[in-house]
Write a protein that holds these residues in place. Sequence first.
Motif, mmCIF file in Angstrom:
data_model
loop_
_atom_site.group_PDB
_atom_site.id
_atom_site.type_symbol
_atom_site.label_atom_id
_atom_site.label_comp_id
_atom_site.label_asym_id
_atom_site.label_seq_id
_atom_site.Cartn_x
_atom_site.Cartn_y
_atom_site.Cartn_z
ATOM 1 N N VAL A 17 -3.155 -11.701 5.920
ATOM 2 C CA VAL A 17 -4.186 -12.192 6.729
ATOM 3 C C VAL A 17 -4.274 -12.198 8.049
ATOM 4 O O VAL A 17 -3.236 -12.501 8.787
ATOM 5 C CB VAL A 17 -4.348 -13.804 6.047
ATOM 6 C CG1 VAL A 17 -5.517 -14.521 6.449
ATOM 7 C CG2 VAL A 17 -3.970 -13.804 4.591
ATOM 8 N N VAL A 18 -5.332 -11.830 8.526
ATOM 9 C CA VAL A 18 -5.506 -12.045 9.993
ATOM 10 C C VAL A 18 -6.645 -12.683 10.403
ATOM 11 O O VAL A 18 -7.819 -12.747 9.952
ATOM 12 C CB VAL A 18 -5.662 -10.686 10.575
ATOM 13 C CG1 VAL A 18 -5.724 -10.499 12.252
ATOM 14 C CG2 VAL A 18 -4.425 -9.805 10.341
ATOM 15 N N GLY A 19 -6.617 -13.794 11.333
ATOM 16 C CA GLY A 19 -7.438 -14.496 12.102
ATOM 17 C C GLY A 19 -7.119 -14.720 13.374
ATOM 18 O O GLY A 19 -6.355 -14.444 14.156
ATOM 19 N N PRO A 20 -8.269 -15.688 13.913
ATOM 20 C CA PRO A 20 -8.138 -16.246 15.327
ATOM 21 C C PRO A 20 -6.879 -17.004 15.854
ATOM 22 O O PRO A 20 -6.747 -16.974 16.998
ATOM 23 C CB PRO A 20 -9.452 -16.942 15.590
ATOM 24 C CG PRO A 20 -9.759 -17.737 14.343
ATOM 25 C CD PRO A 20 -9.385 -16.511 13.134
ATOM 26 N N SER A 260 -3.115 -12.561 21.402
ATOM 27 C CA SER A 260 -2.146 -13.793 21.163
ATOM 28 C C SER A 260 -2.006 -14.572 22.581
ATOM 29 O O SER A 260 -1.338 -14.008 23.618
ATOM 30 C CB SER A 260 -0.646 -13.256 20.835
ATOM 31 O OG SER A 260 0.115 -14.390 20.594
ATOM 32 N N GLY A 261 -2.601 -15.603 22.705
ATOM 33 C CA GLY A 261 -2.757 -16.348 23.910
ATOM 34 C C GLY A 261 -3.438 -15.582 25.113
ATOM 35 O O GLY A 261 -4.522 -15.171 24.830
ATOM 36 N N VAL A 266 1.851 -7.111 19.228
ATOM 37 C CA VAL A 266 2.015 -5.915 18.301
ATOM 38 C C VAL A 266 2.500 -6.007 16.874
ATOM 39 O O VAL A 266 3.680 -6.602 16.695
ATOM 40 C CB VAL A 266 3.017 -4.734 18.992
ATOM 41 C CG1 VAL A 266 2.755 -3.445 18.269
ATOM 42 C CG2 VAL A 266 2.561 -4.279 20.391
ATOM 43 N N LEU A 267 1.990 -5.537 15.936
ATOM 44 C CA LEU A 267 2.262 -5.943 14.465
ATOM 45 C C LEU A 267 2.721 -4.664 13.841
ATOM 46 O O LEU A 267 2.391 -3.617 14.458
ATOM 47 C CB LEU A 267 1.045 -6.572 13.685
ATOM 48 C CG LEU A 267 0.336 -7.637 14.104
ATOM 49 C CD1 LEU A 267 -1.118 -7.957 13.237
ATOM 50 C CD2 LEU A 267 1.323 -8.934 14.436
#
Length: 286
Positions: A17-20, A260-261, A266-267
């Motif tokens: 899952v990816v979100g804000p 991110s911030g 990097v994923l």
Amino acid sequence: MNKLILGIDAGNHMAKVVGPHGIDIFRTNICDWFEREVEESFGEDDMEFEISGRKGFAGTIAMFEDEFGNGSMYGDTKAHEDNKIRVLLAINRYLDKYCPNVGTLSIVTGQPIKRHKEEEKKIIQQMLIGQHEVKVNGKIRSFYIDNVGVAPEGSAAYWAKPATGLTRILDIGSGTVNAATIMDNRHINNASTTFNFGMETVKDKNDMTTIARGIIRNTTKLKWNKTDKVLICGGIAEGIAPAIIEHYSNGEIINPTIKSGNGVKVLVPVYANAVGYYEIAKGAFA
């Protein structure tokens, strides 16, 4: 924030899952409920659930406790009840982890390329759009899904790393391999398909060379060229990439990125589809 946008890749092995607010991942094994005499804990993703009249266990606990095998519904479609439960559990986990007060969501999820057809997409949308009440580990939560986009697996990963010209994508999953072709941001149907095997369905999942050979042999039927740009994603991408690149010399792993911030995170390649879905969802529903 009263409304949330998510990209949800509810795979046969893991949900991503990816979100804000960040990311989440968990095992998607599901099994029917039974009374346990000894209540062992198997992982942080252990879930006892009640959803739409169905009662069961999900996560790592289901992997160990399922009496009928490994607790995953394999195949080249996600238009089934197990996928609905995976997606709703994914939403519940994300809300628990990051934003428990959100009550309305818009999401994009996936369907294998071969079965990415209007009737199949409508089944998935009809399962997910609307009001839902889930009970997980004794806690009840209600939320409303007002929009559901269904993107082609593999092809959607392109949006995690867009490029110009011709791009091939190998999305190597546990139950299927999606082979996608993108030309200038457009999906090319006659050079894309889904192979109905994956890392959890082959005889020896540690034999990367043989699995890579099977993938390459099937992509040659799609008239992929040895010098094409090939992006590789999925949980096994880093392990199998060297064997694929022996044939496709311009192959590389997709390492998707998210904000991110004030920086960029990097994923690993397993998140490529989920990041792609999230990018599509932002464009469609923001």
